[in-house]
Design a protein around this motif. Structure first.
Motif, mmCIF file in Angstrom:
data_model
loop_
_atom_site.group_PDB
_atom_site.id
_atom_site.type_symbol
_atom_site.label_atom_id
_atom_site.label_comp_id
_atom_site.label_asym_id
_atom_site.label_seq_id
_atom_site.Cartn_x
_atom_site.Cartn_y
_atom_site.Cartn_z
ATOM 1 N N PHE A 193 0.795 -1.225 0.000
ATOM 2 C CA PHE A 193 0.000 0.000 0.000
ATOM 3 C C PHE A 193 0.827 1.275 0.000
ATOM 4 O O PHE A 193 0.266 2.366 -0.043
ATOM 5 C CB PHE A 193 -0.952 0.010 1.209
ATOM 6 C CG PHE A 193 -2.004 -1.055 1.146
ATOM 7 C CD1 PHE A 193 -3.174 -0.858 0.429
ATOM 8 C CD2 PHE A 193 -1.822 -2.266 1.792
ATOM 9 C CE1 PHE A 193 -4.139 -1.834 0.368
ATOM 10 C CE2 PHE A 193 -2.780 -3.257 1.745
ATOM 11 C CZ PHE A 193 -3.946 -3.048 1.021
ATOM 12 N N GLY A 194 2.131 1.166 0.104
ATOM 13 C CA GLY A 194 2.975 2.357 0.118
ATOM 14 C C GLY A 194 2.722 3.229 1.337
ATOM 15 O O GLY A 194 2.551 4.443 1.213
ATOM 16 N N LEU A 195 2.696 2.621 2.510
ATOM 17 C CA LEU A 195 2.438 3.375 3.735
ATOM 18 C C LEU A 195 3.523 4.427 3.945
ATOM 19 O O LEU A 195 4.672 4.233 3.577
ATOM 20 C CB LEU A 195 2.402 2.438 4.947
ATOM 21 C CG LEU A 195 1.441 1.255 4.891
ATOM 22 C CD1 LEU A 195 1.542 0.444 6.167
ATOM 23 C CD2 LEU A 195 0.028 1.719 4.650
ATOM 24 N N GLU A 196 3.155 5.535 4.548
ATOM 25 C CA GLU A 196 4.131 6.568 4.888
ATOM 26 C C GLU A 196 4.889 6.194 6.152
ATOM 27 O O GLU A 196 6.081 6.410 6.257
ATOM 28 C CB GLU A 196 3.438 7.926 5.064
ATOM 29 C CG GLU A 196 2.848 8.487 3.785
ATOM 30 C CD GLU A 196 3.900 8.874 2.766
ATOM 31 O OE1 GLU A 196 5.021 9.241 3.153
ATOM 32 O OE2 GLU A 196 3.598 8.791 1.569
ATOM 33 N N SER A 197 4.183 5.632 7.129
ATOM 34 C CA SER A 197 4.827 5.179 8.362
ATOM 35 C C SER A 197 3.851 4.306 9.140
ATOM 36 O O SER A 197 2.644 4.338 8.905
ATOM 37 C CB SER A 197 5.269 6.357 9.230
ATOM 38 O OG SER A 197 4.144 7.064 9.713
ATOM 39 N N PHE A 198 4.425 3.522 10.059
ATOM 40 C CA PHE A 198 3.596 2.791 11.011
ATOM 41 C C PHE A 198 4.382 2.596 12.293
ATOM 42 O O PHE A 198 5.613 2.637 12.301
ATOM 43 C CB PHE A 198 3.094 1.451 10.460
ATOM 44 C CG PHE A 198 4.141 0.399 10.242
ATOM 45 C CD1 PHE A 198 4.581 -0.398 11.276
ATOM 46 C CD2 PHE A 198 4.676 0.186 8.981
ATOM 47 C CE1 PHE A 198 5.535 -1.379 11.066
ATOM 48 C CE2 PHE A 198 5.629 -0.789 8.755
ATOM 49 C CZ PHE A 198 6.065 -1.570 9.806
ATOM 50 N N LYS A 238 0.209 5.824 9.071
ATOM 51 C CA LYS A 238 0.041 7.053 8.297
ATOM 52 C C LYS A 238 0.025 6.689 6.814
ATOM 53 O O LYS A 238 0.896 5.956 6.331
ATOM 54 C CB LYS A 238 1.190 8.036 8.558
ATOM 55 C CG LYS A 238 1.284 8.509 9.993
ATOM 56 C CD LYS A 238 0.154 9.432 10.329
ATOM 57 C CE LYS A 238 0.345 9.988 11.733
ATOM 58 N NZ LYS A 238 -0.700 10.907 12.109
ATOM 59 N N ILE A 239 -0.985 7.179 6.100
ATOM 60 C CA ILE A 239 -1.123 6.885 4.674
ATOM 61 C C ILE A 239 -1.184 8.181 3.876
ATOM 62 O O ILE A 239 -1.556 9.231 4.404
ATOM 63 C CB ILE A 239 -2.382 6.035 4.395
ATOM 64 C CG1 ILE A 239 -3.650 6.749 4.888
ATOM 65 C CG2 ILE A 239 -2.261 4.667 5.034
ATOM 66 C CD1 ILE A 239 -4.947 6.051 4.535
ATOM 67 N N ASP A 295 -5.243 2.574 14.244
ATOM 68 C CA ASP A 295 -5.445 4.005 14.010
ATOM 69 C C ASP A 295 -4.801 4.374 12.682
ATOM 70 O O ASP A 295 -3.584 4.446 12.571
ATOM 71 C CB ASP A 295 -4.820 4.807 15.153
ATOM 72 C CG ASP A 295 -5.021 6.299 15.024
ATOM 73 O OD1 ASP A 295 -5.522 6.762 13.979
ATOM 74 O OD2 ASP A 295 -4.668 7.014 15.977
ATOM 75 N N ILE A 296 -5.633 4.585 11.659
ATOM 76 C CA ILE A 296 -5.148 4.955 10.336
ATOM 77 C C ILE A 296 -5.496 6.420 10.107
ATOM 78 O O ILE A 296 -6.657 6.809 10.232
ATOM 79 C CB ILE A 296 -5.794 4.083 9.239
ATOM 80 C CG1 ILE A 296 -5.476 2.606 9.489
ATOM 81 C CG2 ILE A 296 -5.295 4.515 7.850
ATOM 82 C CD1 ILE A 296 -6.187 1.654 8.557
#
Length: 96
Positions: free
Chosen positions: A42-47, A59-60, A88-89
């Motif tokens: 999904f190309g997440l920004e951070s987790f 964070k998306i 928590d998204i």
């Protein structure tokens, strides 16, 4: 002699069944492995997975579907993870 052969064969069969059952158990992926896969997919920004606070923060960017990500997590995290953690998204806001 036949009794010893039969007992030996029965012992081998039981041993192989135990090994076969343990190898074929499907275990859910670990929390970290699922999130790493989601990162790639999904190309997440951070987790971040909370240690003392049982929350998975993700964070998306605006191109990532929160619904698809949440569905993916629900299908791939273990039931115990889903019961323990709150997910928590939120959108990623780049600070300049």
């Amino acid at each position: 002699m036949k009794r010893i052969s039969f007992l030996s064969l029965a012992g081998v069969v039981v041993f192989l069944l135990i090994i076969f059952m343990n190898v074929n158990e499907e275990e859910p992926f670990s929390t970290g492995a699922v999130l790493d896969e989601a990162w790639d997919k999904f190309g997440l920004e951070s987790f971040y997975v909370g240690v003392t606070n049982p929350v998975i923060y993700i964070k998306i960017d605006e191109n990532t579907s929160e619904t698809e990500l949440r569905t993916y997590l629900e299908q791939n995290l273990s039931q115990s993870d889903l019961e323990y953690y709150t997910i928590d998204i939120s959108p990623f806001n780049e600070q300049t």
